[in-house]
Scaffold this motif. Sequence first.
Motif, mmCIF file in Angstrom:
data_model
loop_
_atom_site.group_PDB
_atom_site.id
_atom_site.type_symbol
_atom_site.label_atom_id
_atom_site.label_comp_id
_atom_site.label_asym_id
_atom_site.label_seq_id
_atom_site.Cartn_x
_atom_site.Cartn_y
_atom_site.Cartn_z
ATOM 1 N N GLY A 162 8.567 21.084 31.504
ATOM 2 C CA GLY A 162 10.026 21.646 31.319
ATOM 3 C C GLY A 162 10.531 20.375 30.609
ATOM 4 N N THR A 200 16.854 19.405 29.002
ATOM 5 C CA THR A 200 17.830 18.478 29.396
ATOM 6 C C THR A 200 17.579 17.418 30.542
ATOM 7 O OG1 THR A 200 19.704 20.256 29.102
ATOM 8 C CG2 THR A 200 20.291 18.178 30.111
ATOM 9 N N ILE A 201 17.046 17.974 31.460
ATOM 10 C CA ILE A 201 16.650 16.863 32.579
ATOM 11 C C ILE A 201 15.289 16.332 32.209
ATOM 12 C CG2 ILE A 201 16.153 16.786 34.981
ATOM 13 C CD1 ILE A 201 19.134 17.129 34.351
ATOM 14 N N LEU A 237 1.944 26.580 27.328
ATOM 15 C CA LEU A 237 1.346 27.513 28.149
ATOM 16 C C LEU A 237 0.111 27.868 27.129
ATOM 17 C CD1 LEU A 237 4.797 29.390 28.879
ATOM 18 C CD2 LEU A 237 3.175 28.019 30.561
ATOM 19 N N THR A 290 11.636 22.741 34.758
ATOM 20 C CA THR A 290 11.653 24.087 34.158
ATOM 21 C C THR A 290 13.265 24.630 34.688
ATOM 22 O OG1 THR A 290 10.481 25.145 36.062
ATOM 23 C CG2 THR A 290 9.311 24.526 34.029
ATOM 24 N N GLY A 304 16.015 26.790 36.504
ATOM 25 C CA GLY A 304 16.214 27.058 38.142
ATOM 26 C C GLY A 304 15.386 28.480 38.188
HETATM 27 P P1 NAD Z 1 16.857 23.481 30.231
HETATM 28 O O1 NAD Z 1 16.821 24.791 30.032
HETATM 29 O O2 NAD Z 1 17.705 22.511 29.483
HETATM 30 O O3 NAD Z 1 15.370 22.804 30.288
HETATM 31 C C1 NAD Z 1 14.118 23.594 30.938
HETATM 32 C C2 NAD Z 1 12.862 23.319 29.879
HETATM 33 O O4 NAD Z 1 11.960 24.041 30.534
HETATM 34 C C3 NAD Z 1 13.121 23.918 28.438
HETATM 35 O O5 NAD Z 1 12.843 22.900 27.593
HETATM 36 C C4 NAD Z 1 12.361 25.153 28.541
HETATM 37 O O6 NAD Z 1 11.694 25.283 27.262
HETATM 38 C C5 NAD Z 1 11.179 24.714 29.628
HETATM 39 N N1 NAD Z 1 10.722 25.936 30.188
HETATM 40 C C6 NAD Z 1 11.072 27.345 30.641
HETATM 41 N N2 NAD Z 1 10.132 27.814 31.056
HETATM 42 C C7 NAD Z 1 8.998 27.192 31.290
HETATM 43 C C8 NAD Z 1 7.649 27.241 31.732
HETATM 44 N N3 NAD Z 1 7.415 28.535 32.390
HETATM 45 N N4 NAD Z 1 6.818 26.114 31.833
HETATM 46 C C9 NAD Z 1 7.251 25.033 31.291
HETATM 47 N N5 NAD Z 1 8.385 24.724 30.489
HETATM 48 C C10 NAD Z 1 9.426 25.676 30.596
HETATM 49 O O7 NAD Z 1 17.141 23.427 31.812
HETATM 50 P P2 NAD Z 1 17.585 21.810 32.484
HETATM 51 O O8 NAD Z 1 19.152 21.834 32.318
HETATM 52 O O9 NAD Z 1 16.860 20.679 32.215
HETATM 53 O O10 NAD Z 1 17.471 22.250 34.356
HETATM 54 C C11 NAD Z 1 16.269 22.138 34.564
HETATM 55 C C12 NAD Z 1 16.431 21.943 36.357
HETATM 56 O O11 NAD Z 1 17.282 20.921 36.525
HETATM 57 C C13 NAD Z 1 16.984 23.243 36.733
HETATM 58 O O12 NAD Z 1 16.413 23.360 38.246
HETATM 59 C C14 NAD Z 1 18.470 22.789 36.808
HETATM 60 O O13 NAD Z 1 19.284 23.389 38.044
HETATM 61 C C15 NAD Z 1 18.329 21.345 37.196
HETATM 62 N N6 NAD Z 1 19.533 20.456 36.940
HETATM 63 C C16 NAD Z 1 20.175 20.539 35.673
HETATM 64 C C17 NAD Z 1 21.230 19.915 35.398
HETATM 65 C C18 NAD Z 1 21.927 20.156 34.147
HETATM 66 O O14 NAD Z 1 23.107 20.007 34.361
HETATM 67 N N7 NAD Z 1 21.416 20.330 33.057
HETATM 68 C C19 NAD Z 1 21.839 18.940 36.470
HETATM 69 C C20 NAD Z 1 21.080 18.584 37.459
HETATM 70 C C21 NAD Z 1 19.938 19.329 37.766
#
Ligand code: NAD
Length: 335
Positions: free
Chosen positions: A10, A13-14, A55, A87, A89
Amino acid sequence: MAKVKVAVNGYGTIGKRVADAVRLQDDMEVVGVAKTRPNFEAAMAHDKGYDVYTLADRVNDFKNAGIEAAGTVDDMINSADVVVDCTPGGIGEKNKSLYEKAGVKAIWQGGEDHKLADCSFNADANYSESLGKDFVRVVSCNTTGLCRVISPLDKEFGIKKVRVTLLRRAADPGDIKHGPINAIIPNPITLPSHHGPDVNTILPHIDIATTAVKLPTTLMHMHTLNMEFRDECTAQDVESVLAMQSRVRFVGQGITSTAEIMELARDLDRPRSDMWETCVWDESITMYEDELYFFQAIHQESDVIPENVDAIRAMMEMESDGAKSIAKTNKAMGI
Ligand code: NAD
């Protein structure tokens, strides 16, 4: 010693920030990142030299978009010692069986429930609980920010209770799907919010209750904290304890908003304008009728990144002392 092999499942952002932070460490390496869509982020990952996986049914989509996939997510998982699942949440939970099948360790993010890993992580507060663990969850950005101040103040003065109002950003800057753009939303309306119980996954003994509202901003979250202590202490005592925390940064010098903190991060030449530290307005630290009050701001996109690096070190038992891991991560990242 061989470097620990880290895969990032995934790359959003993170995930992209975790990959870059792991790359900076001398005791671990990124063996691959996984992306579902062959978009600009996948192209950037490829250009940065990461092996990009996807995938099984998407490999051709990547090829058609001109990005050569290094293989499938399963291939990537099989080549790693530990997978950092970033990925969205709820998706991470579905990946658990993949990791179990491959016999690989995994870290999830705050969007997943505590019970998925049964071990939640914050480097300052409970590093040692993750030593040698197969599954760990790095808590959310808000919980990370809260633990970084609650844990050291509790150790020093004994916390009687904590009450927090979280003013939450509506969406990340690159997110075009979430809002609001012109409203303030109590979220959730039923009280207290889930943030207090989430802190209790790290610090179970703390009496904490939280409320949260969503605001039309993308930059940072803000917390207003109120605490009572068992021991007597002054605002100056609290300031002295927080000043010693390497992942707490005091902000002042005319900084009166989250916008100016982000400008500071740009001026610091931080990658992606990241502010990894919890930002506390030291001027706001006040004792009023024996209760502590202060404001802090959280850069939601980046404060959990150094925590993920430390979680890898704890799970792989590369360092048994949390303080040493924190120092090593901080040095490599420039915190
Ligand atoms: P995001 O949507 O920015 O990134 C998720 C990535 O995962 C995307 O690139 C998407 O293409 C990919 N993805 C989706 N389905 C997938 C799959 N089945 N297999 C592989 N990749 C897949 O999400 P994010 O903001 O980075 O959040 C990720 C996690 O971090 C979540 O659990 C979120 O709650 C947590 N988090 C986010 C933040 C924030 O503010 N953005 C802060 C702290 C924690």
